[in-house]
Scaffold this motif. Structure first.
Motif, short mmCIF file in Angstrom:
data_model
loop_
_atom_site.label_atom_id
_atom_site.label_comp_id
_atom_site.label_asym_id
_atom_site.label_seq_id
_atom_site.Cartn_x
_atom_site.Cartn_y
_atom_site.Cartn_z
N GLU A 85 -22.54 -3.64 2.45
CA GLU A 85 -21.17 -4.08 2.15
C GLU A 85 -20.13 -3.44 3.05
OE1 GLU A 85 -20.82 -6.48 0.10
OE2 GLU A 85 -22.78 -6.42 -0.84
N ASN A 86 -20.48 -2.35 3.71
CA ASN A 86 -19.50 -1.61 4.51
C ASN A 86 -20.17 -1.03 5.75
OD1 ASN A 86 -17.59 0.10 5.61
ND2 ASN A 86 -17.39 1.40 3.82
N THR A 143 -3.01 -10.29 3.96
CA THR A 143 -2.50 -9.58 2.77
C THR A 143 -1.27 -8.74 3.05
OG1 THR A 143 -3.86 -7.62 3.17
CG2 THR A 143 -4.85 -9.40 1.87
N GLY A 144 -0.97 -8.51 4.33
CA GLY A 144 -0.01 -7.48 4.65
C GLY A 144 -0.73 -6.14 4.63
N PRO A 145 0.00 -5.03 4.88
CA PRO A 145 -0.65 -3.73 5.01
C PRO A 145 -1.39 -3.31 3.74
CG PRO A 145 1.61 -3.65 5.80
CD PRO A 145 1.45 -4.97 5.12
N LYS A 146 -2.67 -3.00 3.89
CA LYS A 146 -3.47 -2.44 2.80
C LYS A 146 -4.42 -1.42 3.41
CE LYS A 146 -3.61 -5.64 -1.08
NZ LYS A 146 -4.52 -6.31 -2.05
N TYR A 147 -5.29 -0.88 2.58
CA TYR A 147 -6.23 0.13 3.06
C TYR A 147 -7.35 -0.52 3.88
CZ TYR A 147 -4.02 3.26 -0.31
OH TYR A 147 -3.11 4.02 -1.00
N ALA A 148 -8.01 0.30 4.69
CA ALA A 148 -9.10 -0.20 5.53
C ALA A 148 -10.21 -0.81 4.70
CB ALA A 148 -9.66 0.94 6.39
N ILE A 149 -10.49 -0.26 3.52
CA ILE A 149 -11.58 -0.78 2.70
C ILE A 149 -11.28 -2.20 2.22
CG2 ILE A 149 -10.72 0.25 0.56
CD1 ILE A 149 -14.42 -0.15 1.66
N SER A 169 -11.29 -5.07 9.80
CA SER A 169 -11.67 -6.35 9.23
C SER A 169 -12.42 -7.21 10.24
CB SER A 169 -10.43 -7.09 8.72
OG SER A 169 -10.79 -8.12 7.82
N GLY A 170 -11.87 -7.30 11.45
CA GLY A 170 -12.53 -8.10 12.48
C GLY A 170 -13.89 -7.55 12.85
N LEU A 171 -14.00 -6.23 12.98
CA LEU A 171 -15.28 -5.63 13.34
C LEU A 171 -16.29 -5.80 12.22
CD1 LEU A 171 -14.03 -2.36 15.08
CD2 LEU A 171 -14.96 -4.42 16.17
N THR A 172 -15.85 -5.75 10.98
CA THR A 172 -16.76 -5.98 9.85
C THR A 172 -17.30 -7.39 9.89
OG1 THR A 172 -15.64 -4.36 8.45
CG2 THR A 172 -16.96 -6.03 7.33
N CYS A 173 -16.42 -8.35 10.10
CA CYS A 173 -16.84 -9.74 10.19
C CYS A 173 -17.84 -9.92 11.32
CB CYS A 173 -15.63 -10.64 10.38
SG CYS A 173 -15.99 -12.42 10.33
N ALA A 174 -17.56 -9.30 12.45
CA ALA A 174 -18.45 -9.39 13.60
C ALA A 174 -19.82 -8.79 13.28
CB ALA A 174 -17.82 -8.68 14.80
N TYR A 175 -19.83 -7.67 12.58
CA TYR A 175 -21.08 -6.99 12.22
C TYR A 175 -21.98 -7.91 11.41
CZ TYR A 175 -24.10 -3.50 9.90
OH TYR A 175 -25.17 -2.78 9.41
N ALA A 177 -14.83 -3.36 -1.85
CA ALA A 177 -16.03 -3.95 -1.25
C ALA A 177 -17.19 -4.02 -2.23
CB ALA A 177 -16.44 -3.15 -0.02
N HIS A 178 -17.02 -3.47 -3.42
CA HIS A 178 -18.06 -3.47 -4.47
C HIS A 178 -19.40 -2.96 -3.94
CE1 HIS A 178 -15.17 -5.49 -6.98
NE2 HIS A 178 -15.06 -6.46 -6.11
N ILE A 179 -19.33 -1.83 -3.25
CA ILE A 179 -20.54 -1.18 -2.76
C ILE A 179 -21.36 -0.69 -3.94
CG2 ILE A 179 -21.38 0.75 -1.35
CD1 ILE A 179 -18.66 0.59 0.14
N SER A 180 -22.67 -0.67 -3.77
CA SER A 180 -23.56 -0.19 -4.85
C SER A 180 -23.52 1.33 -4.89
CB SER A 180 -24.98 -0.71 -4.63
OG SER A 180 -25.03 -2.11 -4.75
#
Length: 895
Positions: free
Chosen positions: A390-391, A733-739, A458-464, A364-367
């Motif tokens: 970013e998160n 992407t298939g299964p990956k980490y939550a980040i 992912s969906g909740l992040t997009c919604a946020y 997510a390239h958080i600062s």
């Protein structure tokens, strides 16, 4: 040849060219194209009697053009309406005149909404005019004399710098008798050509005094108070925009204040595309205080000219400038070889030598350097705000993130990585305990409805982020609670459900609507949601279907998919004993399955995986925790067959795996058939991969899929083959980490915002997120002492049976102070002073007072009629400089 002779004559008049001459304006010129559809020959006849800034009454113009007064007045009103003539009330009499092309007639014409919508060539003409004129202007305008000029953000100017009142936006607003706000003409033009950058045109530009009167009178703008004008300025600065003014009325005078972005502004194109920032720069340049800068990258994000990039302060070799410049427009012939035509898609975040690895390697390239520094200063609220840019789920990620940032941390080469995740967890935990939780400012209000399908990370992040942008967002989730794989795929001893819910509650406060227990494709279809007014969809369902082994016996009733086991356990742990339990797989899900099974009434848990211990796909920390808790791991063996009787498995036959990858690095296990094990089991849990279960969700939509069942999307925009459907997270992407899923959610929100707004490109002006980590073999650690990493205290229980609470604690505030001080602040921002236009947007993002504007020029604007001789003089001086430079280069080359 056009039959609009009078119009062509007028266009030449405004352009100070002779019709029919070598330099005369023709019907193919953008200046003619601008007016071709909206100015009749009768209107042009009257326009020819107008004067540049020469105020004339209708009676005077009628006498000059030889038309009756009533007809002249009618045609003048039409010229005023389309934007060719300006009008001012002088007592009881209106006066009329015309302005320059830019800034002037072009902006006025483009800001007529109906005409631009009807005749898109108007918007294109504005673009074409800039493309035609900018190459001519390169190097020929001295600093401060461009037709548009940057006005610095006042808070960014170093207190030690002298500041004239003409360099203060507030002075123009306070001194205005009348103010209006309108659409941005540059963005309107970009929108017509489907080249918008996501910075929307509405309520962007302020007009002052006579210009405001004109804009209000013609419906181009609406009147605002001075308080409203300052609020528009504040919001522009909040959104990373900069200020510029038309610079044709002399020092300290202007008729407008524009709030510009580097990705759409035509004035800034001089700096970005033609590498000619002198055309509009202010008297200031950004300077970095190296002792204060932590390399968080917040300034890089908003720099309109890409003049700031991230470097690394611990490189063995001294950091190099962005570009070793030998050539500048004022002393070099400036042709296409010096331009950057792709500036809207090729922005760079880092120097080639790289920057802080933590920010680079975070999906997510958080600062990260920024929030660690803020935490070290006790500024926890600001640290949380920086993370949430970013998160939106730092409390969740503080518990389950794979911490790729820590694996990459520069400090690993000295002692041990900074405890980045524990710091983030501490910051987030403070917010969780507050009565008034942090809520970001909602930027604006949109009416376009967005549907999110899948209530996972992912969906909740997009919604946020869509909610923060001001959209009405609805999340559809088939389960009875939101959270997706966070809730139903991660055991509570790693991520407790109240933590998930606490972070989801913030979305409710932002106005996000949740619809649980709804399976899209069955209860409602995407086609039906379209008919209900939803304009875009983000598909983000998780990989919730377990894969089978496709071997003998794998359909026995006590052979269970690991993800199914975790989902059922999340709802209610099984009451029946599992007995002797075998887990097949070596990834993180397999570890979670094994540790969950260990907490139930059973007779021991064993894991079998193909890979050797050091090559297991699971994170090593997770492997160690499983071993400490008593899970027995057997490496290097894979299942051959499951032995079953009466539909129930009772044993598994394993064979030795002598390799997992072939010579090309592809998964292709090879077994030794002579070396095998027979292991008895009462329950077999399979964690050998996950897949997407689409059900009826995509039926009849034409969404293209990859062979593995994930949705084909553009890797940058996440748009699928169906334009209004975007997809991310496991679905893409298939299964990956939550980040990874969270990073996708943020990018999808950007794409969807652009998609649902007319004329916006999904790629122009967008960050490439191409962060380059520094080469750690090129780091100089001299001068730094080794410091032990702070560790979280874990409460160990005498028994794990039935214990699903998270035993991991938090760092104390004293530990946070100590741990944050271990950060080397290895990144640093670097300014290319040539490209910097001195807008100050960077300083509004800096939390550490590390970047300010310093005055390096003392240029003053001049009234347009006085400009030509100054330009001519500069052109002659430039020619001399170019010749001298060539001669010098020739002499040096001969030596």
């Amino acid at each position: 040849m056009t039959d609009q002779i009078r119009l062509l004559e007028f266009v030449n008049k405004v352009s100070n060219t002779r019709m029919g001459s070598k330099n005369g304006v023709t019907e193919e010129d953008p200046r003619f194209k601008l007016l071709e559809k909206i100015v009749t020959e009768e209107m042009a006849e009257v326009a020819l009697s107008l004067e540049y800034r020469g105020h004339r009454t209708a009676e005077e113009i009628a006498a000059k053009c030889g038309k009756p007064l009533a007809e002249t007045k009618h045609l003048l009103d039409q010229l005023v309406d389309v934007g060719v003539s300006l009008i001012k009330r002088g007592g009881d009499v209106d006066t009329y005149w015309y302005e320059t092309w830019v800034p002037g007639i072009f902006e006025l014409v483009v800001n007529h909404k109906e005409n631009v919508a009807k005749y898109p060539q108007i918007g294109k003409a504005f673009d074409d005019y800039g493309l035609m004129r900018n190459p001519i202007a390169a190097g020929n305008f001295p600093v401060g004399l461009g037709l548009m000029r940057v006005i610095p953000i006042e808070s960014s100017i170093d207190g030690s710098s002298r500041k004239a009142s003409s360099e203060e936006v507030s002075g123009y607003i306070r001194g205005a008798r009348l103010i209006s706000v309108s659409d941005c003409s540059c963005r309107t033009s970009r929108e017509v050509m489907n080249q918008g950058c996501g910075h929307l045109k509405e309520d962007m530009c302020l007009q002052l005094d006579d210009a405001a009167e004109y804009y209000i009178r013609t419906g181009r703008g609406r009147e605002v108070s001075k308080e409203e004008a300052f609020e528009i300025i504040r919001k522009a600065e909040r959104d990373g925009l900069m200020h510029s003014i038309p610079n044709t009325e002399g020092e300290g005078h202007t008729h407008a204040i524009c709030n510009c972005c580097g990705c759409s502004c035509y004035a800034l194109r001089a700096a970005n595309m033609y590498n000619n920032p002198d055309m509009m720069r202010s008297n200031y340049v950004s300077t970095i205080d190296k002792d204060k800068c932590v390399g968080c990258g917040e300034c890089v994000e908003v720099c309109p000219t890409n003049a700031i990039q991230l470097g690394h302060r611990l490189c063995v070799n001294s950091e190099v400038p962005l570009l070793k410049r030998k050539d500048f427009p004022h002393d070099t012939e400036w042709g296409p070889d010096k331009w950057n035509p792709d500036y809207r898609i090729n922005r760079k975040e880092t120097l080639e030598t790289g920057t802080a690895p933590c920010k680079s390697e975070c999906p997510a390239h958080i600062s990260i350097p920024g929030y660690i520094k803020l935490a070290s200063q006790g500024r926890f609220d600001e640290a949380l705000e920086m993370i949430k840019k970013e998160n939106p789920f730092p409390a969740v990620c503080g518990r389950i993130c794979p911490a790729l940032c820590e694996s990459a941390c520069t400090r690993n080469g000295l002692d041990a990585s900074v405890a980045i995740d524990d710091i983030k967890k501490f910051i987030a935990e403070l917010d969780l305990k507050k009565e008034d939780r942090f809520l970001p400012e909602i930027r604006r209000t949109h009416e376009k409805k967005i549907a999110i399908i899948g209530g996972g990370p992912s969906g909740l992040t997009c919604a946020y982020y869509l909610a923060v942008e001001g959209y009405p967002v609805t999340v559809f989730e088939k389960e009875k609670d939101m959270g997706g794989m966070l809730r139903y795929g991660i055991p509570a001893f790693r991520l407790q459900k109240d933590v998930i819910q606490a972070e989801i509650d913030v979305l409710k406060s932002l106005g996000v609507i949740f619809k649980n227990g709804v399976t899209v494709g069955e209860d409602v279809t995407i086609k039906e949601l379209r008919s209900q007014g939803y304009e875009a969809f983000y598909v983000s369902i998780g990989a919730q279907k377990g894969r089978s082994l496709s071997i003998e016996g794998d359909q026995a009733e006590n052979v269970i998919a690991g993800v199914d086991f975790l989902r059922e356990s999340a709802v209610e742990p099984p009451k029946k004993s599992l007995g002797r339990t075998i887990v097949i797989g070596g990834g993180n899900v397999a570890i979670d399955v094994a540790r969950s099974a260990l907490r139930m009434d059973q007779e021991g848990v064993s894991m079998f995986c193909l890979e050797e211990r050091e090559a297991m796909p699971a994170l090593q920390d997770e492997v160690h925790e499983a071993l400490e808790e008593g899970v027995v791991i057997t490496n290097g063996y894979g299942p051959r067959r499951i032995l079953a009787k009466d539909g129930r498995a009772y044993a598994i036959e394993f064979r030795k795996c002598i390799r997992t990858l072939d010579e090309n690095g592809r998964f292709s296990p090879l077994f030794d058939e002579e070396d095998y094990l027979l292991v008895e089991a009462d329950t077999i849990l399979l964690s050998v991969g996950q897949a997407i279960h689409w059900g009826s969700l995509l039926e009849g939509l034409g969404v293209a899929l990859h062979p593995n069942g994930t949705i084909k999307v553009d890797p940058k925009t996440l748009q699928s083959s169906v334009p209004d459907i975007f997809a991310g997270g496991d679905a893409a992407t298939g299964p990956k980490y939550a980040i990874h899923a969270i990073a996708h959610g943020k990018e999808a929100s950007i794409s969807i915002h652009r998609f649902v707004n007319k004329g916006q490109s999904l790629v122009y002006g967008r960050s490439n997120k191409a962060f380059i980590p520094v080469d750690l073999t090129n780091v100089d650690y001299s001068g730094y002492d080794t410091v032990q990493r702070e560790r979280v205290y874990t409460v160990h229980s005498d028994t794990l049976a039935g214990v699903f609470t998270d035993a991991r604690g938090l760092l104390s505030e004293d530990q946070i102070k100590a741990e944050t001080m271990r950060c080397l602040s290895c990144g640093i921002s670097v300014v290319d002073e040539f490209l910097c236009v001195g807008c100050g947007a960077c300083s509004t993002r800096c939390k550490f007072d590390a970047i300010n504007l310093t005055k390096v020029y003392d240029a003053k604007g001049v009234d347009f009629p006085k400009l030509k001789p100054l330009i001519v003089r500069n052109v002659m001086k430039r020619k001399v400089r170019i010749v001298r430079k060539k001669v010098k280069a020739k002499i040096l080359g001969a030596v």
